[in-house]
Design a protein around this motif. Structure first.
Motif, PDB file in Angstrom:
ATOM      1  N   ASP A  66       2.653  -3.841 -13.147  1.00 38.19           N
ATOM      2  CA  ASP A  66       2.779  -3.290 -14.382  1.00 38.19           C
ATOM      3  C   ASP A  66       2.063  -2.016 -14.160  1.00 38.19           C
ATOM      4  O   ASP A  66       0.681  -1.912 -14.121  1.00 38.19           O
ATOM      5  CB  ASP A  66       2.230  -4.135 -15.372  1.00 38.19           C
ATOM      6  CG  ASP A  66       2.125  -3.545 -16.734  1.00 38.19           C
ATOM      7  OD1 ASP A  66       2.540  -2.416 -16.964  1.00 38.19           O
ATOM      8  OD2 ASP A  66       1.462  -3.945 -17.643  1.00 38.19           O
ATOM      9  N   LEU A  67       2.949  -0.874 -14.245  1.00 38.29           N
ATOM     10  CA  LEU A  67       2.303   0.414 -13.894  1.00 38.29           C
ATOM     11  C   LEU A  67       2.116   1.166 -15.233  1.00 38.29           C
ATOM     12  O   LEU A  67       1.751   2.345 -15.194  1.00 38.29           O
ATOM     13  CB  LEU A  67       3.229   1.455 -13.092  1.00 38.29           C
ATOM     14  CG  LEU A  67       3.436   0.642 -11.421  1.00 38.29           C
ATOM     15  CD1 LEU A  67       4.142   1.581 -10.605  1.00 38.29           C
ATOM     16  CD2 LEU A  67       2.149   0.367 -10.888  1.00 38.29           C
ATOM     17  N   SER A  68       2.457   0.663 -16.411  1.00 39.48           N
ATOM     18  CA  SER A  68       2.321   1.334 -17.547  1.00 39.48           C
ATOM     19  C   SER A  68       0.984   1.988 -17.838  1.00 39.48           C
ATOM     20  O   SER A  68      -0.122   1.277 -17.753  1.00 39.48           O
ATOM     21  CB  SER A  68       2.460   0.366 -18.865  1.00 39.48           C
ATOM     22  OG  SER A  68       1.762  -0.780 -18.776  1.00 39.48           O
ATOM     23  N   GLY A  69       0.991   3.275 -17.988  1.00 33.00           N
ATOM     24  CA  GLY A  69      -0.411   3.816 -18.372  1.00 33.00           C
ATOM     25  C   GLY A  69      -1.210   4.220 -17.051  1.00 33.00           C
ATOM     26  O   GLY A  69      -2.515   4.586 -17.238  1.00 33.00           O
ATOM     27  N   THR A  70      -0.827   3.938 -15.864  1.00 36.27           N
ATOM     28  CA  THR A  70      -1.472   4.165 -14.709  1.00 36.27           C
ATOM     29  C   THR A  70      -1.240   5.482 -14.002  1.00 36.27           C
ATOM     30  O   THR A  70      -2.043   5.800 -13.150  1.00 36.27           O
ATOM     31  CB  THR A  70      -1.177   3.093 -13.838  1.00 36.27           C
ATOM     32  OG1 THR A  70       0.091   2.899 -13.317  1.00 36.27           O
ATOM     33  CG2 THR A  70      -1.605   1.656 -14.453  1.00 36.27           C
ATOM     34  N   VAL A  71      -0.297   6.213 -14.470  1.00 35.44           N
ATOM     35  CA  VAL A  71       0.226   7.493 -13.424  1.00 35.44           C
ATOM     36  C   VAL A  71       0.125   8.452 -14.529  1.00 35.44           C
ATOM     37  O   VAL A  71       0.955   8.516 -15.555  1.00 35.44           O
ATOM     38  CB  VAL A  71       1.515   6.973 -13.009  1.00 35.44           C
ATOM     39  CG1 VAL A  71       2.017   8.122 -12.268  1.00 35.44           C
ATOM     40  CG2 VAL A  71       1.344   5.944 -11.963  1.00 35.44           C
ATOM     41  N   ARG A 130       0.996  -1.205   0.014  1.00 37.40           N
ATOM     42  CA  ARG A 130      -0.094   0.007  -0.005  1.00 37.40           C
ATOM     43  C   ARG A 130       0.811   1.234  -0.073  1.00 37.40           C
ATOM     44  O   ARG A 130       0.531   2.181  -0.774  1.00 37.40           O
ATOM     45  CB  ARG A 130      -0.756  -0.011   1.135  1.00 37.40           C
ATOM     46  CG  ARG A 130      -2.092  -1.002   1.077  1.00 37.40           C
ATOM     47  CD  ARG A 130      -2.807  -1.083   2.530  1.00 37.40           C
ATOM     48  NE  ARG A 130      -4.189  -1.673   2.288  1.00 37.40           N
ATOM     49  CZ  ARG A 130      -4.782  -2.219   3.160  1.00 37.40           C
ATOM     50  NH1 ARG A 130      -4.459  -1.937   4.605  1.00 37.40           N
ATOM     51  NH2 ARG A 130      -5.940  -2.832   2.988  1.00 37.40           N
ATOM     52  N   ARG A 131       1.927   1.392   0.780  1.00 40.74           N
ATOM     53  CA  ARG A 131       2.793   2.382   0.746  1.00 40.74           C
ATOM     54  C   ARG A 131       3.576   2.672  -0.555  1.00 40.74           C
ATOM     55  O   ARG A 131       3.506   3.818  -1.137  1.00 40.74           O
ATOM     56  CB  ARG A 131       4.001   2.246   1.992  1.00 40.74           C
ATOM     57  CG  ARG A 131       4.768   3.407   1.859  1.00 40.74           C
ATOM     58  CD  ARG A 131       6.102   3.257   3.038  1.00 40.74           C
ATOM     59  NE  ARG A 131       5.126   3.035   4.576  1.00 40.74           N
ATOM     60  CZ  ARG A 131       5.371   2.164   5.195  1.00 40.74           C
ATOM     61  NH1 ARG A 131       5.894   0.926   4.909  1.00 40.74           N
ATOM     62  NH2 ARG A 131       4.642   2.086   6.441  1.00 40.74           N
ATOM     63  N   PHE A 132       3.980   1.444  -1.351  1.00 42.37           N
ATOM     64  CA  PHE A 132       4.473   1.606  -2.545  1.00 42.37           C
ATOM     65  C   PHE A 132       3.407   2.218  -3.470  1.00 42.37           C
ATOM     66  O   PHE A 132       3.830   2.962  -4.371  1.00 42.37           O
ATOM     67  CB  PHE A 132       4.833   0.110  -3.090  1.00 42.37           C
ATOM     68  CG  PHE A 132       5.830   0.356  -4.072  1.00 42.37           C
ATOM     69  CD1 PHE A 132       7.277   0.513  -4.222  1.00 42.37           C
ATOM     70  CD2 PHE A 132       5.280  -0.465  -5.532  1.00 42.37           C
ATOM     71  CE1 PHE A 132       7.991   0.821  -5.712  1.00 42.37           C
ATOM     72  CE2 PHE A 132       5.766  -0.088  -6.418  1.00 42.37           C
ATOM     73  CZ  PHE A 132       7.089   0.113  -6.607  1.00 42.37           C
ATOM     74  N   ARG A 133       2.244   1.478  -3.471  1.00 38.64           N
ATOM     75  CA  ARG A 133       1.356   1.990  -4.421  1.00 38.64           C
ATOM     76  C   ARG A 133       1.031   3.723  -4.090  1.00 38.64           C
ATOM     77  O   ARG A 133       0.845   4.526  -5.306  1.00 38.64           O
ATOM     78  CB  ARG A 133      -0.083   1.563  -4.088  1.00 38.64           C
ATOM     79  CG  ARG A 133      -0.021  -0.136  -4.701  1.00 38.64           C
ATOM     80  CD  ARG A 133      -1.566  -0.851  -4.114  1.00 38.64           C
ATOM     81  NE  ARG A 133      -2.639   0.258  -4.589  1.00 38.64           N
ATOM     82  CZ  ARG A 133      -3.376  -0.154  -5.749  1.00 38.64           C
ATOM     83  NH1 ARG A 133      -3.083  -1.490  -6.340  1.00 38.64           N
ATOM     84  NH2 ARG A 133      -4.268   0.384  -5.980  1.00 38.64           N
ATOM     85  N   ALA A 134       1.043   3.905  -2.906  1.00 34.95           N
ATOM     86  CA  ALA A 134       0.872   5.442  -3.024  1.00 34.95           C
ATOM     87  C   ALA A 134       1.802   6.238  -3.151  1.00 34.95           C
ATOM     88  O   ALA A 134       1.699   7.431  -4.053  1.00 34.95           O
ATOM     89  CB  ALA A 134       0.567   5.659  -1.283  1.00 34.95           C
ATOM     90  N   ASP A 135       3.156   5.746  -3.121  1.00 35.99           N
ATOM     91  CA  ASP A 135       4.460   6.440  -3.473  1.00 35.99           C
ATOM     92  C   ASP A 135       4.333   6.504  -5.217  1.00 35.99           C
ATOM     93  O   ASP A 135       4.896   7.491  -5.676  1.00 35.99           O
ATOM     94  CB  ASP A 135       5.614   5.811  -3.047  1.00 35.99           C
ATOM     95  CG  ASP A 135       5.911   6.146  -1.739  1.00 35.99           C
ATOM     96  OD1 ASP A 135       5.179   6.949  -0.973  1.00 35.99           O
ATOM     97  OD2 ASP A 135       6.630   5.417  -1.017  1.00 35.99           O
ATOM     98  N   GLN A 136       3.746   5.442  -5.702  1.00 39.43           N
ATOM     99  CA  GLN A 136       3.810   5.617  -7.109  1.00 39.43           C
ATOM    100  C   GLN A 136       2.463   6.296  -7.782  1.00 39.43           C
ATOM    101  O   GLN A 136       2.328   6.553  -8.944  1.00 39.43           O
ATOM    102  CB  GLN A 136       3.746   4.054  -7.946  1.00 39.43           C
ATOM    103  CG  GLN A 136       4.930   3.188  -7.306  1.00 39.43           C
ATOM    104  CD  GLN A 136       5.982   3.647  -7.851  1.00 39.43           C
ATOM    105  OE1 GLN A 136       6.123   4.257  -9.149  1.00 39.43           O
ATOM    106  NE2 GLN A 136       6.900   3.784  -6.919  1.00 39.43           N
ATOM    107  N   GLY A 137       1.729   6.932  -6.981  1.00 32.54           N
ATOM    108  CA  GLY A 137       0.525   7.715  -7.292  1.00 32.54           C
ATOM    109  C   GLY A 137      -0.742   7.052  -7.624  1.00 32.54           C
ATOM    110  O   GLY A 137      -1.493   7.778  -8.127  1.00 32.54           O
ATOM    111  N   LEU A 138      -0.799   5.845  -7.403  1.00 33.46           N
ATOM    112  CA  LEU A 138      -1.987   4.867  -7.605  1.00 33.46           C
ATOM    113  C   LEU A 138      -3.106   5.382  -6.799  1.00 33.46           C
ATOM    114  O   LEU A 138      -2.833   5.640  -5.519  1.00 33.46           O
ATOM    115  CB  LEU A 138      -1.599   3.436  -7.559  1.00 33.46           C
ATOM    116  CG  LEU A 138      -0.648   2.906  -8.625  1.00 33.46           C
ATOM    117  CD1 LEU A 138      -0.314   1.509  -8.439  1.00 33.46           C
ATOM    118  CD2 LEU A 138      -1.127   3.201 -10.044  1.00 33.46           C
ATOM    119  N   LYS A 139      -4.278   5.384  -7.358  1.00 34.30           N
ATOM    120  CA  LYS A 139      -5.691   5.590  -6.519  1.00 34.30           C
ATOM    121  C   LYS A 139      -5.757   4.225  -5.672  1.00 34.30           C
ATOM    122  O   LYS A 139      -5.551   3.146  -6.077  1.00 34.30           O
ATOM    123  CB  LYS A 139      -6.481   5.933  -7.328  1.00 34.30           C
ATOM    124  CG  LYS A 139      -6.604   7.162  -8.032  1.00 34.30           C
ATOM    125  CD  LYS A 139      -7.660   7.571  -8.912  1.00 34.30           C
ATOM    126  CE  LYS A 139      -7.405   8.984  -9.745  1.00 34.30           C
ATOM    127  NZ  LYS A 139      -8.773   9.121 -10.532  1.00 34.30           N
TER     128      LYS A 139
END
Length: 873
Positions: A800-805, A738-747
């Motif tokens: 796979d964060l392609s196109g998510t941020v 969850r912390r990593f997702r938040a750092d990557q700017g994911l909702k």
């Protein structure tokens, strides 16, 4: 909720509505008789007497704190099977109540003297019937589970009989006597005051040095009250002060009066203070009074009851504050002023009721001889009959009981318990007991004074239970179990109850335990006062957040003997906790949680089920131990942590997976675990948050009322260290993802394809559900990854964060967060660097600010790193 999720209806509304629910619920409790004690029940007794609030009072935050703690203790004991008596009542509050009614009369252009004593007392009773005791209704709003059938008032017939009995007993034993002594006198209220009725403030004044005598026989004294020199009957110096050895035994002329007064040697004088010589005014200073007694000095009263000068001459008739500059001016004209210092800040006593400066005054009053009584009160604590919590406040108790001075108990008022002493025409003095006829005939008069309010309230644990009669209540509920009160009245009220109780009950202490809580302060650790504008009204909190949130906020800050800082946001946080509890229970019931089925055996449960039940078992034992040690803040903290973090944030989320994706046996087991855990948690929380827990528990279980439900008992058999370790791994892995997702700017709700490598804990489906990770497709290509070290090895999470941020939007968001973190760091460092703030702020406030600073530093490092890692836009 998935389309396959189990559906169940519940009669719980969408949200908890304190304003609509609390008052009717409280009325139902009272009507059902849940709070009415049965002295003949045979159950073990538990009794608390309510520290009686003034009949003029209204609920303030100190009351709300103490009442919350007393109610928590009472509710728990009732659930444990005790016969609980929490006895309510009010104090007649002599000065406060008389002042209120006198102000009312003044609005009609009248004084009490216009009515006369009898009519005035009737008027006070009328006021009490119409306006007094509004605090009792406010106690109901807070949820106080008191026995209203036993409500008492310090001037009830039986309580008045108890007062007269003790006065007569003490008088006959020589423990009460009448004598002239220095007392605190309020010129406005026209009465003696006890120490508790005097507030000491640092006031701006003046220090004037005056030369008495001339030439080699001159001596200089300094005073802040120049007008009292008119009543000087000596000058005192220390016996070892060589500067004045040649003057001891001689006389010096007192300026402005023509009188000659002696110079005496007394060890009370501090040779290092001022000139080492002090003026002695025995009738207007307590220390001077003692010097006067030791040296047989005249005691000249120079003021009347209104603090007006009575000495014949130019100052006669002047108020003391008018006389002060007039006397200084006359001394200056006579060349007697050596030095003047203005302003000179010094402690000055003020009447706590009207703020008038108190005048020390020689007066004929009634006194209690305390030496023998104080020893009894001290011995009861020393030998363990009464235990003080926290123990470190025992030293303060002994400092007082071992060094007490005789107590002045007479008050020059009309409202209160009249002193039962009659004076005859030939100098006879007769003290009358409650069953004795007072003397009558020409020339007999009753003493006009009434007793100090603390005299009657000192009998409260006995008189409210029927003493001096041998009642069933007295036999059953005395000694009372616990006294809960603020440490600030340890001496004024607690010690008096101990003295009276141990003496009159032949060694039986009035309470087994004394729990002392601290004072309420604002968020910055400052004392609350109207002048500062920082007073928090508990009634406003209850309107805004509900009684439960108000109570829980107070309980969470109630560390024994420690002051408590409060702020509105903490009450809002407690309201959020109540909302969390409501939503969790509603969710569980909608998904079939109940107590219809017995709790499955450990072998039939999942690791998540065994983990939460093991944690629940530990919680029950922890809460019991902390309650017994009066650690209310720690009890509330443990319940908060378990309910919010372990139950709601973790188990409910894990349970969703089991409910929605599990087989029928697992679903049934999960529903049973949910029901049993919530049942126990609601019972444990009930003493602190009685209203919402009652609503939820009766809906969940169908039971009659939590008030009379059984208290949870420690249970065994579900602790599973291996399950605990694997759930701890789940928590760590989920938190890091969850912390990593938040750092990557994911909702938070955004799903991302991922691959987990190295995880063998058996909870992968739960982990994926909790952090919104989907299974990787055959063409999966990772663009980001993290490694998390667990007990069984390192787990690699590839995403796979392609196109998510949206890089530009994310950069803007991070820069905003960085600015907020830097501002927080600046503010916390400024406070921690402020020496004045650090010297006064409570320890818990400083600790909170330090934590905020550390969080800000960590946030700055994290956000800065994330900004650096973003690709160029």
């Amino acid at each position: 909720m998935t389309e396959n999720a189990p559906q169940q209806t519940t009669d719980l509304p969408g949200a908890w509505d304190p304003a609509a629910e609390e008052a009717p619920m409280y009325d139902r409790w009272v009507a059902a008789g849940y709070f009415t004690a049965d002295a003949s029940s045979g159950k073990p007794p538990f009794s608390i007497v309510l520290p009686p609030p003034n009949v003029t009072g209204s609920l303030h935050m100190g009351h709300a704190l103490n009442h919350t703690l007393m109610d928590a203790m009472s509710r728990r004991r009732r659930m444990q099977g005790y016969e609980v008596l929490w006895l309510p009542g009010m104090d007649h509050a002599g000065i406060a109540t008389q002042n209120v009614v006198e102000r009312q009369l003044a609005g009609e252009g009248l004084s009490r003297h216009d009515l006369g004593r009898e009519k005035f007392v009737e008027r006070v009773w009328e006021w009490k019937a119409e306006y007094g005791g509004k605090i009792l209704g406010q106690m109901k709003r807070l949820g106080d589970g008191v026995d209203w059938s036993r409500e008492r008032f310090t001037m009830d017939e039986n309580l008045s009989k108890a007062v007269q009995t003790v006065f007569k007993n003490f008088y006959d034993e020589g423990l009460i006597y009448r004598a002239e002594r220095i007392i605190n006198w309020c010129p406005r209220c026209q009465t003696a005051l006890s120490d508790i009725e005097v507030d000491h403030n640092d006031d701006d004044g003046e220090l004037v040095s005056i030369r008495y005598g001339d030439g080699d026989t001159a001596i200089v004294v300094a005073t802040t009250r120049a007008e009292t020199m008119l009543g000087d009957t000596a000058v005192a110096v220390h016996p070892d002060d060589e500067r004045y050895a040649h003057l001891v035994g001689t006389e010096v002329e007192l300026p402005l009066t023509g009188r000659r007064i002696p110079i005496v040697a007394d060890k009370h004088v501090d040779p290092e203070f001022g000139t080492g010589a002090v003026k002695v005014t025995p009738a207007h200073d307590p220390n001077d009074f003692e010097i006067g007694r030791r040296h047989d000095l005249p005691m000249l009263t120079i003021m009347n009851e209104r603090a007006e000068i009575t000495v014949p001459g130019p100052f006669e008739g002047l108020d003391r504050f008018e006389a002060r500059p007039a006397v200084v001016a006359a001394l200056r004209e006579a060349g007697r002023i050596v030095a003047e210092k203005r302003p000179y800040v010094h402690a000055v006593g003020h009447c706590s009721r009207c703020d008038t400066v108190v005048e020390p005054r020689l007066s004929l009053q009634w006194w209690v001889k305390v030496e023998e009584l104080a020893k009894l009160a001290g011995d009861a604590v020393r030998d363990g009959r009464t235990k003080i919590h926290p123990p470190e406040l025992g030293k303060r108790y002994f400092d007082w009981v071992d060094n007490m001075h005789d107590w002045t108990i007479s008050r020059q008022l009309w409202w209160g318990h009249r002193i039962p002493v009659y004076y005859g025409p030939d100098g006879e003095v007769v003290c009358v007991g409650p069953d004795e006829q007072p003397p009558s005939g020409e020339g007999w008069t009753q003493d006009p004074d009434v007793l100090d309010t603390w005299f009657s309230s000192g009998l409260w644990p006995m008189s409210t239970l029927g003493w001096p009669s041998a009642t069933e209540d007295l036999a059953r509920f005395y000694p009372t179990s616990v006294l809960s009160t603020g440490y600030d009245i340890l001496f004024f009220w607690v010690v008096r109850m101990m003295m009276f109780g141990v003496h009159q009950m032949k060694g039986a202490q009035p309470f087994d335990h004394v729990y002392l809580h601290g004072l309420i302060r604002d968020a910055n650790g400052k004392k609350m006062s109207k002048s500062r504008g920082n007073v928090i009204d508990p009634l406003e909190w209850m309107d805004a957040y509900g009684a439960d949130a108000t109570r829980f906020t107070l309980a969470r800050g109630a560390n024994p003997g420690a002051d408590m800082a409060l702020a509105d946001e903490w009450a809002a946080g407690s309201r959020n906790f109540c909302t969390k509890l409501w939503n969790a229970t509603k969710f569980a019931m909608m998904n079939g949680a109940s107590l219809a089925e017995p709790l499955p055996a450990p072998g039939d449960l999942t690791e998540a089920d065994r983990w939460i039940l093991g944690r629940l078992a530990a919680l029950v034992s922890e809460v019991d131990g902390l309650f017994e040690d009066f650690q209310f803040a720690k009890v509330a903290g443990a319940l908060y942590q378990f309910t919010w973090n372990e139950l709601c944030d973790w188990y409910l989320e894990l349970a969703k997976v089991q409910l929605y994706q599990g087989d029928p046996a697992r679903v049934a087991a999960t529903r049973s675990v949910l029901g049993h855990v919530l049942d126990t948690v609601l019972r444990l929380l009930h003493p602190f948050v009685p209203f919402i827990t009652e609503k939820l528990w009766t809906a969940l279980t169908g039971g009659e009322s939590l008030v009379i439900a059984a208290w949870p008992v420690p249970f065994e058999g579900y602790a599973d260290p291996s399950a605990d370790a694997r759930i701890a791994d789940v928590q760590k892995l989920v938190t890091e993802i969850r912390r990593f997702r938040a750092d990557q700017g994911l909702k938070p709700g955004q799903k991302v394809a991922s691959r987990l490598t190295g995880y063998t804990g058996g909870h992968e489906s739960s982990i994926r559900s909790l952090v919104r990770l989907t299974e990787p497709a055959p063409e999966f290509a990772a663009s980001a990854s993290l490694e998390v070290a667990l007990a069984d090895g390192v787990v690699t999470v590839e995403l796979d964060l392609s196109g998510t941020v949206d890089v530009a939007a994310e950069r803007k968001r991070l820069q905003k967060d960085l600015a907020a973190a830097e501002k927080e760091l600046s503010q916390t460092e400024a406070k921690l660097g402020n020496e004045a703030f650090m010297a006064k702020a409570p320890e818990q406030v400083v600790a909170k600010i330090k934590t905020r600073r550390e969080t800000a530093v960590a946030d700055i490092d994290r956000i800065t790193a994330r900004l650096a890692a973003l690709p160029a836009s």
